[in-house]
Design a protein around this motif. Sequence first.
Motif, PDB file in Angstrom:
ATOM      1  N   PRO A 198       0.822  -1.211   0.000  1.00 40.54           N
ATOM      2  CA  PRO A 198       0.000   0.000   0.000  1.00 40.54           C
ATOM      3  C   PRO A 198       0.861   1.268   0.000  1.00 40.54           C
ATOM      4  N   TYR A 199       2.003   1.225   0.672  1.00 41.90           N
ATOM      5  CA  TYR A 199       2.905   2.375   0.705  1.00 41.90           C
ATOM      6  C   TYR A 199       3.291   2.784  -0.715  1.00 41.90           C
ATOM      7  N   LEU A 200       3.717   1.828  -1.524  1.00 45.93           N
ATOM      8  CA  LEU A 200       4.112   2.135  -2.897  1.00 45.93           C
ATOM      9  C   LEU A 200       2.906   2.466  -3.770  1.00 45.93           C
TER      10      LEU A 200
ATOM     11  N   MET B 114      -7.744   6.913  -8.809  1.00 45.53           N
ATOM     12  CA  MET B 114      -7.272   7.256  -7.471  1.00 45.53           C
ATOM     13  C   MET B 114      -8.088   6.525  -6.408  1.00 45.53           C
ATOM     14  N   ARG B 115      -9.384   6.490  -6.582  1.00 47.83           N
ATOM     15  CA  ARG B 115     -10.251   5.824  -5.597  1.00 47.83           C
ATOM     16  C   ARG B 115      -9.948   4.326  -5.523  1.00 47.83           C
ATOM     17  N   LYS B 116      -9.669   3.720  -6.676  1.00 44.32           N
ATOM     18  CA  LYS B 116      -9.364   2.286  -6.696  1.00 44.32           C
ATOM     19  C   LYS B 116      -7.993   1.987  -6.103  1.00 44.32           C
ATOM     20  N   ALA B 117      -7.074   2.950  -6.166  1.00 46.15           N
ATOM     21  CA  ALA B 117      -5.708   2.723  -5.688  1.00 46.15           C
ATOM     22  C   ALA B 117      -5.540   3.018  -4.198  1.00 46.15           C
TER      23      ALA B 117
ATOM     24  N   GLY C 267      -7.012  -2.240   3.630  1.00 50.18           N
ATOM     25  CA  GLY C 267      -6.857  -3.527   2.952  1.00 50.18           C
ATOM     26  C   GLY C 267      -7.933  -3.681   1.897  1.00 50.18           C
ATOM     27  N   GLY C 268      -8.153  -4.914   1.478  1.00 48.05           N
ATOM     28  CA  GLY C 268      -9.160  -5.135   0.459  1.00 48.05           C
ATOM     29  C   GLY C 268      -9.512  -6.605   0.334  1.00 48.05           C
ATOM     30  N   GLY C 269     -10.502  -6.861  -0.471  1.00 54.23           N
ATOM     31  CA  GLY C 269     -10.914  -8.236  -0.712  1.00 54.23           C
ATOM     32  C   GLY C 269     -11.518  -8.896   0.520  1.00 54.23           C
TER      33      GLY C 269
ATOM     34  N   GLU D 223     -10.489  -7.477   3.995  1.00 55.48           N
ATOM     35  CA  GLU D 223     -10.662  -6.056   4.274  1.00 55.48           C
ATOM     36  C   GLU D 223     -11.192  -5.860   5.689  1.00 55.48           C
ATOM     37  N   CYS D 224     -10.747  -4.814   6.330  1.00 58.15           N
ATOM     38  CA  CYS D 224     -11.179  -4.491   7.686  1.00 58.15           C
ATOM     39  C   CYS D 224     -12.701  -4.338   7.726  1.00 58.15           C
ATOM     40  N   ALA D 225     -13.333  -5.002   8.675  1.00 57.11           N
ATOM     41  CA  ALA D 225     -14.794  -4.953   8.792  1.00 57.11           C
ATOM     42  C   ALA D 225     -15.281  -3.555   9.150  1.00 57.11           C
ATOM     43  N   GLY D 226     -14.438  -2.749   9.772  1.00 64.56           N
ATOM     44  CA  GLY D 226     -14.831  -1.401  10.180  1.00 64.56           C
ATOM     45  C   GLY D 226     -14.509  -0.329   9.157  1.00 64.56           C
TER      46      GLY D 226
END
Length: 118
Positions: free
Chosen positions: A23-25, A53-56, A61-63, A66-69
Amino acid sequence: MSRVCRRLAGHRIPAGATVVFSPYLLHRRPDVFPDPERCDPDRWLPETARPAMRKALVPFGGGVRECAGDGFAMSEATLVLASILTRWTLDAVPGSDVRLAAYGALQPEGLRLRAVAR
């Protein structure tokens, strides 16, 4: 049994392979984010934000992992920030040291802000 392979950026990825990304990169790609090293909240305004931008942006996290919150946290952060910034202007006190930490978040080292009523 034949395993289906997919291609990602020209590379063959076997079915069942683990794919890891940074995610950093991802959040610092100049082809996706204009001036990616600059803190610019205005880049998310409807007239300037692009779909790429929104997708990146993946702060939670994702998929399937992904964080439940995620939705709650983003809504709460937006409301808190909007409440603060409609009443106050925040300025860094001279001499405050803010640097990027290895994990990609801002890490304040004695960061002090001055709140001035609007």
